[in-house]
Design a protein around this motif. Structure first.
Motif, PDB file in Angstrom:
ATOM      1  N   VAL A 630      17.720   2.956   4.911  1.00  0.00           N
ATOM      2  CA  VAL A 630      16.927   2.145   4.003  1.00  0.00           C
ATOM      3  C   VAL A 630      15.677   1.650   4.761  1.00  0.00           C
ATOM      4  O   VAL A 630      14.932   0.746   4.076  1.00  0.00           O
ATOM      5  N   ASN A 631      15.250   2.059   5.984  1.00  0.00           N
ATOM      6  CA  ASN A 631      14.033   1.490   6.466  1.00  0.00           C
ATOM      7  C   ASN A 631      13.010   1.876   5.710  1.00  0.00           C
ATOM      8  O   ASN A 631      12.686   2.896   5.353  1.00  0.00           O
ATOM      9  N   ILE A 632      11.918   0.862   5.754  1.00  0.00           N
ATOM     10  CA  ILE A 632      10.587   1.208   4.951  1.00  0.00           C
ATOM     11  C   ILE A 632       9.772   1.358   5.844  1.00  0.00           C
ATOM     12  O   ILE A 632       9.191   0.739   6.708  1.00  0.00           O
ATOM     13  N   GLU A 633       9.150   2.773   5.715  1.00  0.00           N
ATOM     14  CA  GLU A 633       8.491   3.385   6.939  1.00  0.00           C
ATOM     15  C   GLU A 633       7.031   2.832   6.709  1.00  0.00           C
ATOM     16  O   GLU A 633       6.207   2.886   7.878  1.00  0.00           O
ATOM     17  N   ASP A 634       6.446   2.378   5.578  1.00  0.00           N
ATOM     18  CA  ASP A 634       5.188   1.628   5.466  1.00  0.00           C
ATOM     19  C   ASP A 634       5.296   0.387   6.428  1.00  0.00           C
ATOM     20  O   ASP A 634       4.259  -0.050   7.006  1.00  0.00           O
ATOM     21  N   ASP A 635       6.330  -0.229   6.077  1.00  0.00           N
ATOM     22  CA  ASP A 635       6.328  -1.625   7.482  1.00  0.00           C
ATOM     23  C   ASP A 635       6.649  -1.109   9.092  1.00  0.00           C
ATOM     24  O   ASP A 635       6.055  -1.846   9.824  1.00  0.00           O
ATOM     25  N   ARG A 636       7.515  -0.235   9.260  1.00  0.00           N
ATOM     26  CA  ARG A 636       7.858   0.115  10.383  1.00  0.00           C
ATOM     27  C   ARG A 636       8.076   1.851  10.476  1.00  0.00           C
ATOM     28  O   ARG A 636       9.052   2.068  10.434  1.00  0.00           O
ATOM     29  N   PRO A 637       6.748   2.192  10.569  1.00  0.00           N
ATOM     30  CA  PRO A 637       6.642   3.646  10.514  1.00  0.00           C
ATOM     31  C   PRO A 637       7.076   4.548  12.059  1.00  0.00           C
ATOM     32  O   PRO A 637       7.698   5.668  11.815  1.00  0.00           O
ATOM     33  N   THR A 638       7.624   3.703  13.137  1.00  0.00           N
ATOM     34  CA  THR A 638       7.892   4.351  14.233  1.00  0.00           C
ATOM     35  C   THR A 638       9.459   3.703  14.556  1.00  0.00           C
ATOM     36  O   THR A 638       9.802   2.899  14.278  1.00  0.00           O
ATOM     37  N   MET A 639      10.191   4.767  15.273  1.00  0.00           N
ATOM     38  CA  MET A 639      11.434   4.340  15.730  1.00  0.00           C
ATOM     39  C   MET A 639      11.366   2.953  16.563  1.00  0.00           C
ATOM     40  O   MET A 639      12.202   2.150  16.691  1.00  0.00           O
ATOM     41  N   ARG A 640      10.334   2.898  17.804  1.00  0.00           N
ATOM     42  CA  ARG A 640      10.307   1.660  18.367  1.00  0.00           C
ATOM     43  C   ARG A 640       9.997   0.444  17.583  1.00  0.00           C
ATOM     44  O   ARG A 640      10.708  -0.500  17.853  1.00  0.00           O
ATOM     45  N   GLY A 641       9.271   0.617  16.484  1.00  0.00           N
ATOM     46  CA  GLY A 641       9.152  -0.660  15.516  1.00  0.00           C
ATOM     47  C   GLY A 641      10.622  -0.954  14.911  1.00  0.00           C
ATOM     48  O   GLY A 641      10.990  -2.065  14.629  1.00  0.00           O
ATOM     49  N   PHE A 642      11.472   0.163  14.792  1.00  0.00           N
ATOM     50  CA  PHE A 642      12.741  -0.118  13.934  1.00  0.00           C
ATOM     51  C   PHE A 642      13.616  -0.593  15.121  1.00  0.00           C
ATOM     52  O   PHE A 642      14.265  -1.931  14.743  1.00  0.00           O
ATOM     53  N   LYS A 643      13.467  -0.448  16.254  1.00  0.00           N
ATOM     54  CA  LYS A 643      14.651  -0.970  17.450  1.00  0.00           C
ATOM     55  C   LYS A 643      14.080  -2.243  17.605  1.00  0.00           C
ATOM     56  O   LYS A 643      15.017  -2.947  17.777  1.00  0.00           O
ATOM     57  N   ILE A 644      12.959  -2.790  17.580  1.00  0.00           N
ATOM     58  CA  ILE A 644      12.425  -4.271  18.017  1.00  0.00           C
ATOM     59  C   ILE A 644      12.933  -5.056  16.633  1.00  0.00           C
ATOM     60  O   ILE A 644      13.434  -6.012  16.735  1.00  0.00           O
ATOM     61  N   ALA A 645      12.791  -4.308  15.486  1.00  0.00           N
ATOM     62  CA  ALA A 645      13.325  -5.143  14.470  1.00  0.00           C
ATOM     63  C   ALA A 645      14.814  -5.260  14.135  1.00  0.00           C
ATOM     64  O   ALA A 645      15.228  -6.325  13.547  1.00  0.00           O
ATOM     65  N   GLU A 646      15.567  -4.186  14.725  1.00  0.00           N
ATOM     66  CA  GLU A 646      17.076  -4.244  14.773  1.00  0.00           C
ATOM     67  C   GLU A 646      17.691  -4.643  16.076  1.00  0.00           C
ATOM     68  O   GLU A 646      18.756  -4.115  16.272  1.00  0.00           O
ATOM     69  N   ARG A 647      16.847  -5.194  16.999  1.00  0.00           N
ATOM     70  CA  ARG A 647      17.386  -5.232  18.332  1.00  0.00           C
ATOM     71  C   ARG A 647      18.599  -6.101  18.475  1.00  0.00           C
ATOM     72  O   ARG A 647      19.473  -5.699  19.254  1.00  0.00           O
ATOM     73  N   THR A 648      18.976  -7.023  17.590  1.00  0.00           N
ATOM     74  CA  THR A 648      20.135  -7.801  17.663  1.00  0.00           C
ATOM     75  C   THR A 648      21.437  -6.912  17.270  1.00  0.00           C
ATOM     76  O   THR A 648      22.324  -6.814  18.031  1.00  0.00           O
ATOM     77  N   LEU A 649      21.274  -6.098  16.048  1.00  0.00           N
ATOM     78  CA  LEU A 649      22.412  -5.158  15.886  1.00  0.00           C
ATOM     79  C   LEU A 649      22.468  -4.239  16.801  1.00  0.00           C
ATOM     80  O   LEU A 649      23.436  -3.706  17.146  1.00  0.00           O
ATOM     81  N   GLY A 650      21.350  -3.561  17.284  1.00  0.00           N
ATOM     82  CA  GLY A 650      21.172  -2.526  18.386  1.00  0.00           C
ATOM     83  C   GLY A 650      22.060  -2.862  19.767  1.00  0.00           C
ATOM     84  O   GLY A 650      22.796  -2.227  20.437  1.00  0.00           O
ATOM     85  N   LYS A 651      21.641  -4.230  20.140  1.00  0.00           N
ATOM     86  CA  LYS A 651      22.298  -4.849  21.199  1.00  0.00           C
ATOM     87  C   LYS A 651      24.045  -4.757  21.070  1.00  0.00           C
ATOM     88  O   LYS A 651      24.660  -4.605  21.861  1.00  0.00           O
ATOM     89  N   SER A 652      24.442  -5.348  19.803  1.00  0.00           N
ATOM     90  CA  SER A 652      25.822  -5.252  19.608  1.00  0.00           C
ATOM     91  C   SER A 652      26.574  -3.797  19.537  1.00  0.00           C
ATOM     92  O   SER A 652      27.483  -3.771  19.960  1.00  0.00           O
ATOM     93  N   VAL A 653      25.701  -2.954  19.132  1.00  0.00           N
ATOM     94  CA  VAL A 653      26.325  -1.428  19.214  1.00  0.00           C
ATOM     95  C   VAL A 653      26.334  -0.961  20.614  1.00  0.00           C
ATOM     96  O   VAL A 653      27.358  -0.316  21.089  1.00  0.00           O
ATOM     97  N   TRP A 654      25.261  -1.333  21.422  1.00  0.00           N
ATOM     98  CA  TRP A 654      25.225  -1.002  22.853  1.00  0.00           C
ATOM     99  C   TRP A 654      26.663  -1.544  23.518  1.00  0.00           C
ATOM    100  O   TRP A 654      27.363  -0.979  24.281  1.00  0.00           O
TER     101      TRP A 654
END
Length: 790
Positions: A630-654
């Motif tokens: 459900v990521n909006i590409e206009d707000d976060r067009p790159t994967m790096r931007g998505f990781k920065i935005a969801e860094r808390t959830l990504g850290k929990s997954v890791w």
């Protein structure tokens, strides 16, 4: 001459017929002269209808179906041995036929087979004499055997104390020229003017001495006492000094002073004796050989009024009367049961328990069960083509720590003991084996089939079992040992196309069956094991694959034999409810092996944590993927931007991923099984097996006797398939009139609830009277009848 329509036939035709008749007679005479001498040539000995031996000029030829199977010199023992082995192993002849033709015993041929399997031709060429490398008994052992035999110990007891087999003791005694001391002659106390014995301390009142007669009673005594008439060793009977069957005080006195080891049965005539119908089971019980086996294995219980024979008979009749535990005797008047046993009173609860404890202390229940099974094999050998093997779990509710196992009928794991039963083709039990620490069927099958081989010999049989014994490696072992298998296929399998199924109908064992079946061949173990798969299609579309090594059976019979396994399940249910198979007579325990391995409980706890961590990782990964979806590409067009935005959830997954990795590594370093002493605190114990195994064997014999009565009544009762056991049970528990005559015990049963059931029991009585049986321990022959209608 022939006539047709009242006129004479053609005279030329009559002459032709006479000429043809004379020609036929001449031809018959010529054939008789041609085959007048059909005796085999000298030196020829037939083995069977396909094989023969031809001996000439010091050489011998073995011929099978016209082809030479072996040829050798008469002094070549190794060649002769391999010829005998090949005749049996290749199926040309049976062991008995080969043994007869070669002038040896079947045991010799089996010995050659075992040597050839273990060491090849070199083993068959072993020199005569004591085998090299085998230890001999030391001279000290020889002197010890002499001392033990001089003290009166039996061969079995001597072998047990020495630590060798009974066979080794017998051979050594035979080489030593040992002769057993003859038994002491039986002495009788003065009764009705009989002289006083020389030594009244000799306790030989139970049986007559070999070759010595038993003194007869005076004329006019009770007909039961005719057991005192002259009897030789082969039919010596217990002796009684009581004349009143309802007062056995003299016999109880002699038992009390140690001069009687079993009370002789002494019956009193009477009307409507409760439970006297159970005497219908005496003929099949005697035929089973259970009393002979008990005498052979246990010998005696020592001086007692209720001796070995009486105790075994009481336990068997208790099972048939549905007295499921010794405590059940409290609900029965001992005088009534005593009338059935030929005593004034039946043994009560404490007496039965003491007798069982004494028998259990001898630790011979396994030998007793094996001896009873051998008798059953001799009687019911035709029902051993298919053997059904399955386990039965006896749940334990005590406070001792026992191994747990899965109880299928309760769908839970509980402390329990597992018994594995072997039943014949009609569902009757043959023997049972108690598993150590609830070992699975796949692990127990080799031991069970080793026992089967010792019982049935070299004949080939089909073993039927469920998915608990599924193991392709085990299948290969069973086939190599000469067994055929029949079981369900376990695990995933390719579904069979519905077009390949065909309807199969047949009548097997008087049952009409119909299945939708598909027959095909499959390979296991990388193509090295080839089996046959018969798949059944149910009405709901479910496919049930059956594996077998039998390619000679029709597909419909393969399915029928496999589904008949439910007879064994019904047998377990019947014995649980009717015979209290799961009941424990005591809760005694014995030490168990502390080094046996058990599942590691620490690993089990770790696997629980690992499953929880894997579930948490899967949940976080799903949430992370949903956010990416459900990521909006206009707000976060790159994967790096998505990781920065969801860094808390990504850290929990890791973090969850790393935790799963650590737990998996820790589990890999942890052993699956550990010694039980590292897990259980205190002493390692298991339930004492002797008493339970003995009572299970006796319940098995009671069930077999009940089955034999059902088979006898089946031709005379249309609903025997559904109600046969109920009818037999009604007859066994019914009252009957007892009449004692000179040489006979007449049992007249009460009529049953309906005329057709009474007629069936009358036919059963006629069947039993055709081969009259003596009551165990008595000269009285049993005669059965049913009261006529009022």
């Amino acid at each position: 001459g022939a006539r047709r329509g009242g006129r004479s036939a053609d005279p030329n035709l009559s002459a032709f017929l006479r000429l043809a008749y004379c020609h036929g007679m001449d031809e018959k005479l010529r054939q008789t002269e041609l085959f007048s001498d059909v005796t085999p040539p000298e030196g020829t000995r037939p083995i069977n209808d396909r094989c023969l031996l031809r001996t000439q000029d010091g050489h011998r030829v073995v011929v099978a179906s016209g082809a030479v199977l072996a040829q050798y010199a008469l002094n070549d023992r190794m060649a002769e041995s391999i010829a005998m082995v090949n005749l049996v192993d290749q199926g040309w002849a049976a062991q008995s036929d080969v043994a007869r033709a070669f002038d040896c015993s079947s045991r010799t041929i089996r010995r050659h087979q075992h040597r050839y399997e273990d060491g090849g031709l070199a083993a068959l060429g072993r020199k005569s004499g004591y085998p090299q490398g085998r230890r001999r008994l030391r001279p000290q052992r020889t002197r010890l055997i002499q001392r033990l035999k001089a003290e009166g110990h039996s061969n079995r007891e001597t072998a047990r104390q020495i630590g060798v087999s009974e066979k080794a003791v017998r051979k050594l005694l035979r080489r030593m020229g040992w002769k057993d001391v003859p038994a002491a002659k039986q002495l009788l106390l003065p009764i009705d003017g009989l002289p006083l014995p020389a030594d009244p301390n000799l306790s030989a009142f139970s049986h007559a001495a070999p070759g010595e007669p038993v003194v007869s009673q005076a004329q006019g005594a009770d007909p039961n006492l005719s057991a005192f008439s002259v009897q030789r060793e082969e039919d010596a009977l217990p002796v009684t000094f009581d004349k009143d069957p309802l007062n056995r005080s003299m016999d109880r006195f002699f038992a009390c002073v140690g001069m009687l080891d079993d009370a002789a049965p002494l019956f009193a005539s009477g009307q409507t004796v409760p439970h006297a119908g159970v005497l219908l089971a005496i003929p099949p019980l005697v035929e089973s050989g259970v009393f002979d086996c008990a005498q052979e294995i246990y010998g005696s219980l020592g001086p007692a009024f209720y001796g070995l024979r009486t105790t075994v008979l009481a336990l068997l009749l208790m099972g048939l009367l549905r007295i499921k535990r010794p405590e059940g005797l409290k609900e029965q008047p001992p005088e009534n049961l005593g009338r059935v046993l030929g005593l004034d009173r039946a043994p009560e609860v404490k007496t039965i328990r003491r007798k069982l404890a004494r028998l259990a202390a001898m630790k011979r229940s396994v030998e007793f069960g094996r001896a009873v099974s051998q008798r059953r094999v001799a009687l019911r050998g035709e029902a051993l083509g298919f053997l059904y093997v399955d386990g039965h779990v006896r749940v334990y509710h005590g406070h001792h720590k026992l191994p747990k196992t899965h109880v299928a009928r309760m769908r839970i794991s509980l402390p329990a003991t597992s018994d594995y039963w072997v039943n014949d083709a009609v569902g009757d039990p043959l023997f049972l084996v108690t598993a150590e620490a609830n070992a699975g069927l796949a692990k127990m099958l080799p031991e069970i089939l080793g026992e089967v081989r010792s019982l049935i010999g070299e004949r080939r049989t089909t073993v039927v079992f469920d998915r608990g014994g599924y193991s392709p490696k085990l299948f290969a072992r069973l086939l190599a040992q000469g067994f055929d298998l029949l079981t369900y296929r376990k695990g995933r399998f390719p579904r069979v196309s519905t077009k390949r199924f065909q309807e199969h109908k047949a009548t097997i064992d008087k049952k009409e069956v119909s299945y939708l079946l598909a027959d095909q061949g499959i390979t296991l173990l990388g193509g090295t094991l080839r089996l046959r798969q018969v798949t059944r299609l149910s009405e709901n579309g479910h496919q049930t694959p059956i594996l077998t090594s039998r390619r000679d059976l029709p597909a419909v019979e393969v399915a029928f034999r496999m589904f008949e396994r439910w007879r064994q399940e019904n047998f377990f249910k019947y014995l649980r409810e009717e015979y209290a198979l799961d009941a424990l007579l005591d809760y005694a325990v014995v030490p168990d092996d502390p080094n046996r391995d058990v599942p590691n409980p620490a690993r089990a706890e770790l696997e629980v944590k690992l499953r929880e961590a894997q579930a948490e990782l899967a949940r976080l990964q799903a949430e992370y993927g949903l956010e990416a979806l459900v990521n909006i590409e206009d707000d976060r067009p790159t994967m790096r931007g998505f990781k920065i935005a969801e860094r808390t959830l990504g850290k929990s997954v890791w973090d969850a991923f790393q935790r799963v990795t650590r737990l998996q590594a820790k589990r890999a370093r942890m052993p699956k099984r550990v010694p039980v002493h590292t897990v259980v605190e205190g002493e390692i114990v298991k339930l004492a097996p002797e008493r339970k195994h003995l009572t299970s064997v006796l319940k098995m014999v009671s069930y077999q006797a009940e089955s034999d009565l059902v088979r006898r009544i089946t031709p005379h009762y249309k609903r025997a398939e559904d109600e046969g056991r109920t009818l037999v049970q009604s007859a066994l528990t019914s009252a009957a009139d007892l009449e004692v005559t000179d040489g006979e015990l007449r049992v007249t049963l009460q009529r049953l609830s309906s005329a057709h059931r009474t007629r069936a029991v009358e036919r059963l009585c006629e069947e039993l009277n055709r081969s009259p049986t003596r009551f165990p321990g008595s000269h009285l022959r049993l005669r059965f009848a049913v009261k006529p209608p009022a």
